[in-house]
Design an enzyme around this catalytic site. Sequence first.
Site, mmCIF file in Angstrom:
data_model
loop_
_atom_site.group_PDB
_atom_site.id
_atom_site.type_symbol
_atom_site.label_atom_id
_atom_site.label_comp_id
_atom_site.label_asym_id
_atom_site.label_seq_id
_atom_site.Cartn_x
_atom_site.Cartn_y
_atom_site.Cartn_z
ATOM 1 N N ASP A 187 1.291 -8.593 -0.653
ATOM 2 C CA ASP A 187 0.915 -7.452 -1.466
ATOM 3 C C ASP A 187 1.513 -7.550 -2.865
ATOM 4 O OD1 ASP A 187 0.100 -4.992 -2.345
ATOM 5 O OD2 ASP A 187 1.514 -3.855 -1.120
ATOM 6 N N ASP A 383 -4.693 -6.313 -8.455
ATOM 7 C CA ASP A 383 -4.031 -5.997 -7.188
ATOM 8 C C ASP A 383 -4.633 -6.821 -6.055
ATOM 9 O OD1 ASP A 383 -2.401 -4.668 -5.343
ATOM 10 O OD2 ASP A 383 -3.884 -3.093 -5.008
#
Length: 507
Positions: A187, A383
């Site tokens: 992440d 992201d």
Amino acid sequence: MAASCRRSHGSFCLLFVLLLAATASALGAAVGSSISHVQLSAEFLLPVDSSSCPTPQEQPHGAPTGTRMPIVHQHGPCSPLAAAGKHAGKAPSHTEILAADQRRVEYIHRRVSETTGRGARRPRRTSAPVELQPGSPSPASASSYAKPSSSSPANLPASSGTALGTGNYVVTIGLGTPPARSTVVFDTGSDTTWVQCQPCVAYCYRQKEPIFNPSKSYTYANISCSSSYCDDLYTSGCSGGHCLYAVQYGDGSYTVGFYAQDTLKLGYDVIKEFRFGCGEKNRGLFGKAAGLMGLGRGKTSLPVQAYNKYNGVFAYCLPASASGTTGFLDFGPGAPAANARLTPMLTDNGPTFYYVAITGIKVGGHLLSIPESIFSGAGALVDSGTVITRLPPSAYEPLSSAFARGMEGLGYKKAPAFSILDTCYDLTGYQGSIALPAVALVFDGGACLDVDASGILYVADVSQACLAFAANEDDTDVAIVGNTQQKTYSVLYDLGKKVVGFAPGAC
Ligand SMILES: *[C@@H]1O[C@H](CO)[C@@H](O)[C@H](O)[C@H]1NC(C)=O
């Protein structure tokens, strides 16, 4: 001209399309200049099964360094966490994935506006402070636990638990000595790495692999409360002289436990004394992953901890489909990005996230007329965990109408909106390759993401394939370059040179 990612060669256009149609890979990745359409293989519209998965231990070809790790979609049939047998959990539906994606985006927006003042202010959802229960590793009370970040009490670590369980990609690492296999979500939207840890004094969710047991690793050590590393955490506490960490995610998911260090194995590479959370109280929808690898820009993140070893460089490639091809995650200057198109990483915009500047959007090779102030007002970040790219409404509207015009011109039949996606088509009955209007995001410095054919549509069903972009609620909300649009590119993050790069056709 600086901001142009595809030079115009008008009359060569058709030739290019023909050449591409002949030479494109199975998924018709269109790489090059001046094309107005990309070709998507109709096979892409069909559900995948596990028969086409690479063998689990297979490394991608041409690994340039010792760290290259295969990555797969968490819920794809090739995931090491893939459901099997009668105890198999159900993979989330597309509706669930997109709802979770929306929660992640709302959380990112809240966090960005809290830490940077950008974006629409929204009432912050307050949640009960996370604490270890009595009978847990310590009599940690709320007061011994709550040591919020110095900058702001609202400064929670980034990321969204629900999204971790849905739209994300996983990678398998080794932790401890001897190394225990742990498949974790990676992440770029959060910093602290953690895994569930035995003895799970409070509670652990069900995971696929055995839960990490610190007592079986002879290189494991707790980090002391007096260590400066303990101060690096956004939220820390102290129990019996040992540093405690807590990460609370946007949807109420959280992990709490000891902040520890142990040997981390990435591919064939080894990082000694890697600091991570040994979670003994974990709740949330993390799928069956063992935990999470934090790749953000904060002090506790992996690329920052291993800065001296890898020069703050990592890259990943997300595969075009859930089967067949494998993506990779790679650390260090050897990370494949020779042909990457670079854009500045805006490190002053706020913590954790990888901020960049979008300057324009192209559809069918034409730059849309969107005032640059729309993009600069909102700001943007890249992201790994957001599925669908979010744009300011004033940028999304011209994009979706230009795309819709292109699709209409190609004769596709419209389909109803699906969840957050409103530009949808019924592709039932198509075979061979499907032409789509090309979509490209242009970044500051001229870097360009010519979205691969596999990243233009989100296929909820063959009868409902939708433009995989969505509008933010407000023009001031930060734009997010989601992982659907990053597919097949090597996405490079270089904390030293402060650039983000996109290298086409990497996986
Ligand atoms: C780490 O701390 C926990 C809780 O105090 C303790 O049970 C464990 O033995 C410690 N581990 C090591 C290696 O010191």
